[in-house]
Design a protein around this motif. Structure first.
Motif, mmCIF file in Angstrom:
data_model
loop_
_atom_site.group_PDB
_atom_site.id
_atom_site.type_symbol
_atom_site.label_atom_id
_atom_site.label_comp_id
_atom_site.label_asym_id
_atom_site.label_seq_id
_atom_site.Cartn_x
_atom_site.Cartn_y
_atom_site.Cartn_z
ATOM 1 N N VAL A 104 -50.825 -58.012 -62.589
ATOM 2 C CA VAL A 104 -52.190 -58.561 -62.473
ATOM 3 C C VAL A 104 -52.628 -59.159 -63.696
ATOM 4 N N ASP A 105 -53.110 -60.071 -63.509
ATOM 5 C CA ASP A 105 -53.440 -61.195 -64.901
ATOM 6 C C ASP A 105 -55.171 -60.905 -65.211
ATOM 7 N N LEU A 106 -55.069 -59.606 -65.728
ATOM 8 C CA LEU A 106 -56.673 -59.066 -65.822
ATOM 9 C C LEU A 106 -57.508 -59.817 -66.458
ATOM 10 N N GLU A 109 -58.777 -62.530 -64.297
ATOM 11 C CA GLU A 109 -59.411 -61.853 -63.196
ATOM 12 C C GLU A 109 -60.943 -61.471 -63.576
ATOM 13 N N GLU A 112 -62.918 -64.776 -64.097
ATOM 14 C CA GLU A 112 -63.480 -65.043 -62.485
ATOM 15 C C GLU A 112 -64.850 -64.284 -62.347
ATOM 16 N N PHE A 113 -64.638 -62.972 -62.447
ATOM 17 C CA PHE A 113 -65.613 -61.972 -62.267
ATOM 18 C C PHE A 113 -66.821 -62.226 -63.035
ATOM 19 N N HIS A 286 -63.770 -57.795 -56.059
ATOM 20 C CA HIS A 286 -63.134 -58.991 -56.437
ATOM 21 C C HIS A 286 -61.496 -58.540 -56.944
ATOM 22 N N LEU A 287 -61.185 -57.440 -57.417
ATOM 23 C CA LEU A 287 -59.788 -57.323 -57.937
ATOM 24 C C LEU A 287 -58.973 -57.029 -56.685
ATOM 25 N N THR A 288 -59.382 -56.601 -55.590
ATOM 26 C CA THR A 288 -58.717 -56.367 -54.518
ATOM 27 C C THR A 288 -58.773 -57.082 -53.217
ATOM 28 N N ALA A 291 -55.439 -58.418 -53.340
ATOM 29 C CA ALA A 291 -54.437 -57.584 -53.723
ATOM 30 C C ALA A 291 -53.831 -56.791 -52.547
ATOM 31 N N ARG A 301 -51.617 -59.778 -56.608
ATOM 32 C CA ARG A 301 -52.477 -60.929 -56.480
ATOM 33 C C ARG A 301 -52.138 -62.055 -56.887
ATOM 34 N N ARG A 302 -51.550 -62.166 -58.334
ATOM 35 C CA ARG A 302 -50.781 -63.223 -58.755
ATOM 36 C C ARG A 302 -50.009 -62.668 -60.203
#
Length: 306
Positions: A104-106, A109, A112-113, A286-288, A291, A301-302
């Protein structure tokens, strides 16, 4: 006694120093030290022994710790109730992550959040899996990316999404295996290794792989930072097992391992089926959103960016 003082107290306990605590709380160290001294003056006792290199709790500090956690949990619950009513215009969410997260590109993410919920403050902690698990169970974290040692998470924790990360062998550019493309575990018996210190998710996965294949590794250097591990491999001190994304991002030769193909499982975990904190629920959603489900096939996710 103010909630802010208790939060500063817990930050020193968690981070192990006033300097790191001030950094995590986004204030200058002098302000945090003053806050702690005012709290000690109000309580009439020293909370920390400051004589050593690392601050440790006094008996009074140990007595305060569970009460401080309970009071902050109550304050957070009150804040969450207001946040739910105000449509998440404000709020706070804490997420933990393993240092070598690549599925995951935390940062992307969270960016975006933040764009969707600019009023929510996000706190990020990277630490070994055991520390993240304890913090999650204690309520200090709302969510955490873990690479668990066991097949199942501890009681009370739920996996909201699951990924499988491929591990590869990285070498120095001039190493004899650098152009091999693929190799067998048994052919690495004479190789010196660079490894993470015991207790990290990656070290556990690599140790389990070596034990399964009967490989007795010769560890020439162990580290706590992935950047240093990569630099040591590049310098030729040893080879290492890392997630493929880390090796490719570092520009090091990535050698596939045959029989078996090594990998590790990463999960996004939380307490119970859904967080009670509305801000954490929003972040989890958002994260899921794209996912893999906890019981679904490997994927993500990416991939993480550079």
């Amino acid at each position: 006694m103010e909630i802010r003082q208790l939060r500063h107290f817990l930050a020193v306990v968690t981070e192990g120093s006033f300097t790191a605590a001030a950094r995590s709380e986004l204030i200058v160290q002098s302000a945090l030290s003053t806050s702690i001294r005012n709290l000690e003056r109000e309580l009439g006792a020293d909370l920390f022994d400051r004589t050593g290199r690392r601050v440790v709790l006094t008996e009074a500090g140990r007595a305060l710790l569970p009460q401080a956690r309970a009071l902050l949990a109550g304050a957070d619950a009150a804040r969450d109730a207001v946040a739910a009513v105000t449509g998440l215009a404000t709020g706070r969410v804490a997420i933990g992550t393993i240092q070598t997260l690549t599925c995951v590109d935390l940062p992307a993410e969270l960016a975006e959040f933040h764009e969707e919920f600019p009023g929510i403050q996000v706190s990020v902690r990277d630490a070994p899996v055991a520390e993240l698990t304890d913090a999650l169970r204690a309520g200090e974290l709302d969510l955490a990316y873990l690479a668990p040692d066991a097949r199942e998470l501890p009681d009370g924790l739920t996996a909201h999404a699951t990924w499988h990360e491929e591990l590869v062998l990285v070498t120095a550019p001039g190493h004899p295996l650098a152009t091999a493309g693929r190799t067998l575990i048994k052919d690495l018996a004479e190789e010196p290794f660079v490894d993470f210190r015991a207790g990290t998710g990656l070290e556990t996965a690599v140790r389990r792989l070596a034990a399964h294949c009967g490989l007795e590794r010769r560890i020439t250097c162990d580290v706590t930072q992935i950047g240093l591990l990569v630099d040591l491999v590049r310098a030729g001190i040893g080879v290492a097992f890392v997630p493929r994304e880390i090796g490719e991002r570092a520009g090091l030769p990535c050698v596939e391992i045959r029989q078996p193909e090594p990998g590790r499982t990463v999960v996004l975990a939380g307490r119970g089926p859904a967080p009670r904190n509305p801000a954490a629920r929003a972040l989890l959603a958002h994260l899921t959103a794209a996912a893999p489900a906890a019981a679904g096939p490997p994927g993500g996710r990416r991939p993480a960016g550079g």
